[in-house]
Design a protein around this motif. Sequence first.
Motif, mmCIF file in Angstrom:
data_model
loop_
_atom_site.group_PDB
_atom_site.id
_atom_site.type_symbol
_atom_site.label_atom_id
_atom_site.label_comp_id
_atom_site.label_asym_id
_atom_site.label_seq_id
_atom_site.Cartn_x
_atom_site.Cartn_y
_atom_site.Cartn_z
ATOM 1 N N GLY A 99 0.825 -1.211 0.000
ATOM 2 C CA GLY A 99 0.000 0.000 0.000
ATOM 3 C C GLY A 99 0.855 1.254 0.000
ATOM 4 N N ARG A 100 0.270 2.349 -0.478
ATOM 5 C CA ARG A 100 1.018 3.579 -0.702
ATOM 6 C C ARG A 100 1.550 4.201 0.585
ATOM 7 N NH1 ARG A 100 -3.240 7.834 -3.112
ATOM 8 N NH2 ARG A 100 -1.432 9.204 -2.872
ATOM 9 N N THR A 101 0.828 4.063 1.699
ATOM 10 C CA THR A 101 1.257 4.740 2.926
ATOM 11 C C THR A 101 2.453 4.056 3.576
ATOM 12 O OG1 THR A 101 -0.382 3.487 4.205
ATOM 13 C CG2 THR A 101 -1.039 5.671 3.392
ATOM 14 N N ALA A 102 2.634 2.769 3.304
ATOM 15 C CA ALA A 102 3.747 2.038 3.921
ATOM 16 C C ALA A 102 5.071 2.330 3.236
ATOM 17 C CB ALA A 102 3.463 0.537 3.892
ATOM 18 N N VAL A 103 5.020 2.649 1.934
ATOM 19 C CA VAL A 103 6.253 2.867 1.164
ATOM 20 C C VAL A 103 6.086 4.120 0.289
ATOM 21 C CG1 VAL A 103 7.159 0.505 1.185
ATOM 22 C CG2 VAL A 103 5.405 1.120 -0.472
ATOM 23 N N PRO A 104 5.917 5.294 0.905
ATOM 24 C CA PRO A 104 5.555 6.494 0.143
ATOM 25 C C PRO A 104 6.594 6.941 -0.872
ATOM 26 C CG PRO A 104 6.085 7.042 2.429
ATOM 27 C CD PRO A 104 5.981 5.559 2.354
ATOM 28 N N VAL A 130 12.209 0.068 -0.184
ATOM 29 C CA VAL A 130 12.403 -0.879 -1.279
ATOM 30 C C VAL A 130 12.492 -2.296 -0.715
ATOM 31 C CG1 VAL A 130 13.916 -1.598 -3.166
ATOM 32 C CG2 VAL A 130 13.553 0.842 -2.735
ATOM 33 N N GLU A 131 13.264 -2.475 0.338
ATOM 34 C CA GLU A 131 13.393 -3.798 0.947
ATOM 35 C C GLU A 131 12.061 -4.299 1.483
ATOM 36 O OE1 GLU A 131 15.722 -6.285 4.464
ATOM 37 O OE2 GLU A 131 16.496 -4.317 3.842
ATOM 38 N N ARG A 165 20.651 -3.743 -6.488
ATOM 39 C CA ARG A 165 21.181 -5.071 -6.815
ATOM 40 C C ARG A 165 21.664 -5.789 -5.557
ATOM 41 N NH1 ARG A 165 22.913 -8.044 -11.194
ATOM 42 N NH2 ARG A 165 22.535 -6.358 -12.696
ATOM 43 N N ALA A 166 22.409 -5.083 -4.722
ATOM 44 C CA ALA A 166 22.923 -5.698 -3.493
ATOM 45 C C ALA A 166 21.769 -6.158 -2.604
ATOM 46 C CB ALA A 166 23.824 -4.717 -2.757
ATOM 47 N N LEU A 167 20.722 -5.357 -2.520
ATOM 48 C CA LEU A 167 19.554 -5.717 -1.726
ATOM 49 C C LEU A 167 18.862 -6.958 -2.288
ATOM 50 C CD1 LEU A 167 17.235 -5.298 0.280
ATOM 51 C CD2 LEU A 167 16.316 -3.547 -1.266
ATOM 52 N N THR A 168 18.653 -6.989 -3.600
ATOM 53 C CA THR A 168 17.984 -8.132 -4.223
ATOM 54 C C THR A 168 18.805 -9.404 -4.047
ATOM 55 O OG1 THR A 168 16.885 -6.689 -5.827
ATOM 56 C CG2 THR A 168 17.079 -9.016 -6.408
ATOM 57 N N GLU A 169 20.116 -9.298 -4.183
ATOM 58 C CA GLU A 169 20.981 -10.461 -3.958
ATOM 59 C C GLU A 169 20.847 -10.971 -2.525
ATOM 60 O OE1 GLU A 169 24.541 -9.291 -7.141
ATOM 61 O OE2 GLU A 169 24.718 -8.722 -5.035
ATOM 62 N N ARG A 170 20.795 -10.063 -1.577
ATOM 63 C CA ARG A 170 20.685 -10.454 -0.169
ATOM 64 C C ARG A 170 19.351 -11.151 0.099
ATOM 65 N NH1 ARG A 170 18.742 -7.476 4.056
ATOM 66 N NH2 ARG A 170 18.995 -5.457 3.008
ATOM 67 N N LEU A 171 18.270 -10.618 -0.469
ATOM 68 C CA LEU A 171 16.963 -11.239 -0.260
ATOM 69 C C LEU A 171 16.892 -12.622 -0.909
ATOM 70 C CD1 LEU A 171 14.594 -8.171 -0.787
ATOM 71 C CD2 LEU A 171 15.114 -9.326 1.369
#
Length: 292
Positions: A99-104, A130-131, A165-171
Amino acid sequence: MYASPTHALGQADASRHPGSSEPVYLIIRTDDAGMSHSVNMAVERLIATGLPVSVSVMFPTPWYQETVDILKRHPEVSVGIHLTLNSEWKNYRWGPVLGRTAVPSLVDADGYFFPSSEALHQNHPNLQEVEKELRAQIERALHSGLKIDYVDYHMGTAVRYPEFRALTERLAREYGLGMSQYFGDIRHDSQYSAAPPAKTDSLVAMVNRLQPRFNLVVTHVGIDNEELGALLDMNTSGPLPEMSKNRQGELNALTSPRFSEALKARNVRLITYRQLIEMQGLKSMRRPEETN
């Protein structure tokens, strides 16, 4: 004609022996499942051919639940999460799972994802948001009841910037998922920019260029109808006119006898990401040398 998992594994083992010829593998990854009903119908037609395919699902989109129902009927299909941070179609938009309010910082003034990677980046997205959103998409996928094998990236956004990219790799590591193009799978975009009548020619020419080991063709299938024909691409990097005709052209090419004959003539082994991960193991994942 097509490699079963056992056959594919056997071929991979044989290729390690000195003097043996390296097999040519090809993964067909079809993106944007869940985007619309007409895309889902095209994905279902592609699956019905019996071709081994890997289907990448957009879990924030309006039609993803229909995709889940389709894929539950086809457990042989390898399922990926098409990590989504953009919404590029005029008059047909989607926003974050949270939802928009959680990740404005990830949404525009109307609460939808931005239409391009550049527009998102210019909004200075908060990396923690983003995470949170990517994690929510992964969790939605895992809770869908489908077996999830890998992740990839709608419009490349989730790996376009170093911090993304670093975040996506970690996830991916955390959730035990493969990453598209992290197993030495070389991407070929033979169909996308070809005119609809030329897409079969382009696909056959690609087959003739394939090199030994792992190859990837990314496809975007759809049914050329009023629903898909009404959508206009707002993405700034190479939008296609008559998108529905292009997507129908990709489906026609993939399901054509000429494509099947070209694969057979070169003894190309079609495999899925599930099989590739079984063959290589998650620990073999490596960041591609050429990154966005």
